[in-house]
Design a protein around this motif. Structure first.
Motif, PDB file in Angstrom:
ATOM      1  N   TRP A 161       8.930   1.638  -7.909  1.00 39.79           N
ATOM      2  CA  TRP A 161       7.877   1.336  -7.052  1.00 39.79           C
ATOM      3  C   TRP A 161       6.998   0.110  -7.355  1.00 39.79           C
ATOM      4  O   TRP A 161       6.524  -0.693  -6.621  1.00 39.79           O
ATOM      5  CB  TRP A 161       6.900   2.550  -6.713  1.00 39.79           C
ATOM      6  N   GLN A 162       6.856   0.109  -8.742  1.00 42.50           N
ATOM      7  CA  GLN A 162       6.079  -0.924  -9.470  1.00 42.50           C
ATOM      8  C   GLN A 162       6.949  -2.504  -9.254  1.00 42.50           C
ATOM      9  O   GLN A 162       6.006  -3.470  -8.836  1.00 42.50           O
ATOM     10  CB  GLN A 162       5.788  -0.929 -10.959  1.00 42.50           C
ATOM     11  N   ASN A 203       8.390   5.784 -10.584  1.00 41.60           N
ATOM     12  CA  ASN A 203       7.314   4.732 -10.745  1.00 41.60           C
ATOM     13  C   ASN A 203       7.520   3.464 -11.023  1.00 41.60           C
ATOM     14  O   ASN A 203       6.992   2.333 -10.380  1.00 41.60           O
ATOM     15  CB  ASN A 203       6.103   5.211 -11.667  1.00 41.60           C
ATOM     16  N   ILE A 249      -6.276  -6.271  -4.022  1.00 41.66           N
ATOM     17  CA  ILE A 249      -4.900  -6.388  -3.679  1.00 41.66           C
ATOM     18  C   ILE A 249      -4.540  -8.056  -3.612  1.00 41.66           C
ATOM     19  O   ILE A 249      -3.824  -8.728  -4.196  1.00 41.66           O
ATOM     20  CB  ILE A 249      -4.495  -5.735  -2.472  1.00 41.66           C
ATOM     21  N   TYR A 302      -7.691   1.440  -1.632  1.00 42.81           N
ATOM     22  CA  TYR A 302      -7.305   0.148  -2.286  1.00 42.81           C
ATOM     23  C   TYR A 302      -8.399  -0.881  -1.512  1.00 42.81           C
ATOM     24  O   TYR A 302      -8.255  -0.843  -0.204  1.00 42.81           O
ATOM     25  CB  TYR A 302      -5.970  -0.177  -2.182  1.00 42.81           C
ATOM     26  N   ILE A 321       0.812  -1.333  -0.188  1.00 46.40           N
ATOM     27  CA  ILE A 321       0.090   0.072  -0.035  1.00 46.40           C
ATOM     28  C   ILE A 321       0.852   1.037  -0.167  1.00 46.40           C
ATOM     29  O   ILE A 321       0.610   2.219  -0.513  1.00 46.40           O
ATOM     30  CB  ILE A 321      -1.025  -0.016   1.305  1.00 46.40           C
ATOM     31  N   HIS A 360       3.829   1.787  -1.194  1.00 47.23           N
ATOM     32  CA  HIS A 360       4.186   1.830  -2.650  1.00 47.23           C
ATOM     33  C   HIS A 360       3.296   2.305  -3.557  1.00 47.23           C
ATOM     34  O   HIS A 360       3.450   3.173  -4.751  1.00 47.23           O
ATOM     35  CB  HIS A 360       5.030   0.744  -3.009  1.00 47.23           C
ATOM     36  N   LYS A 361       1.937   1.754  -3.497  1.00 47.00           N
ATOM     37  CA  LYS A 361       0.792   2.261  -4.416  1.00 47.00           C
ATOM     38  C   LYS A 361       0.687   3.562  -4.199  1.00 47.00           C
ATOM     39  O   LYS A 361       0.338   4.547  -4.994  1.00 47.00           O
ATOM     40  CB  LYS A 361      -0.355   1.382  -4.145  1.00 47.00           C
ATOM     41  N   ILE A 387       6.235  -3.241  -5.764  1.00 45.24           N
ATOM     42  CA  ILE A 387       4.913  -3.690  -5.500  1.00 45.24           C
ATOM     43  C   ILE A 387       4.945  -5.237  -5.871  1.00 45.24           C
ATOM     44  O   ILE A 387       4.360  -6.227  -5.193  1.00 45.24           O
ATOM     45  CB  ILE A 387       3.860  -2.792  -6.149  1.00 45.24           C
ATOM     46  N   GLN A 442      -4.462  -9.820  -6.890  1.00 43.68           N
ATOM     47  CA  GLN A 442      -3.112  -9.400  -7.507  1.00 43.68           C
ATOM     48  C   GLN A 442      -2.133 -10.421  -7.266  1.00 43.68           C
ATOM     49  O   GLN A 442      -1.097 -10.413  -7.861  1.00 43.68           O
ATOM     50  CB  GLN A 442      -2.555  -8.174  -7.175  1.00 43.68           C
ATOM     51  N   ASP A 450       0.523   6.605  -6.820  1.00 39.72           N
ATOM     52  CA  ASP A 450      -0.742   7.258  -7.010  1.00 39.72           C
ATOM     53  C   ASP A 450      -0.699   8.751  -6.510  1.00 39.72           C
ATOM     54  O   ASP A 450      -1.693   9.319  -7.117  1.00 39.72           O
ATOM     55  CB  ASP A 450      -1.756   6.486  -6.292  1.00 39.72           C
TER      56      ASP A 450
END
Length: 145
Positions: free
Chosen positions: A79-80, A76, A137, A132, A61, A63-64, A83, A140, A68
């Protein structure tokens, strides 16, 4: 035996204790089983996985939120990747029976993620309520079929 007392392998050599207990289980030798410590260890395994999932969800969360809400597009991709790493770890440790407890702790998990987010991006905006959904999540993080 030391002065008439059996040495507690659980306390003195945990690895040896695990080998002895697994052998006793395989042989179905109930007399050799250290029930009290086996029960404690099994409970500890569950708690450990649950706490790991909470930690990983918190970081996910965090990192999301960075992607965002921190408005730092140059970071980004990093961070992706983080995640994805958290998602892969959750996939290995999550059990469906954890979900009701996680739902009950979702606000606290989000609050912890906000605390971490604000260390990196003090003063940046963020939603008061978690944007979220736990289900999204967890989906995912599902294991491939």
């Amino acid at each position: 035996m030391i002065q008439g007392k059996k040495i507690d392998t659980y306390e003195t050599d945990f690895y040896q204790w695990t080998m002895e207990q697994s052998e006793a289980l395989r042989e179905q030798n109930l007399e050799k089983l250290d029930w009290e410590n086996i029960i404690e260890e099994i409970e500890a395994l569950g708690r450990s996985d649950y706490q790991a999932v909470i930690s990983l969800l918190t970081r996910m969360i965090q990192h999301k939120l960075k992607i965002d809400y921190a408005n730092q597009p140059q970071t980004n991709r990093h961070w992706q990747a983080e995640i994805k790493a958290f998602s892969n770890s959750i996939k290995r440790r999550y059990s469906p029976s954890m979900k009701p407890k996680l739902e009950g702790e979702w606000e606290g998990i989000y609050s912890d993620a906000i605390d971490l987010y604000l260390i990196d991006y003090p003063g940046c905006d963020f939603p008061e309520i978690c944007p979220y959904l736990l289900n999204d999540i967890l989906n995912q993080c599902k294991k491939p079929k």
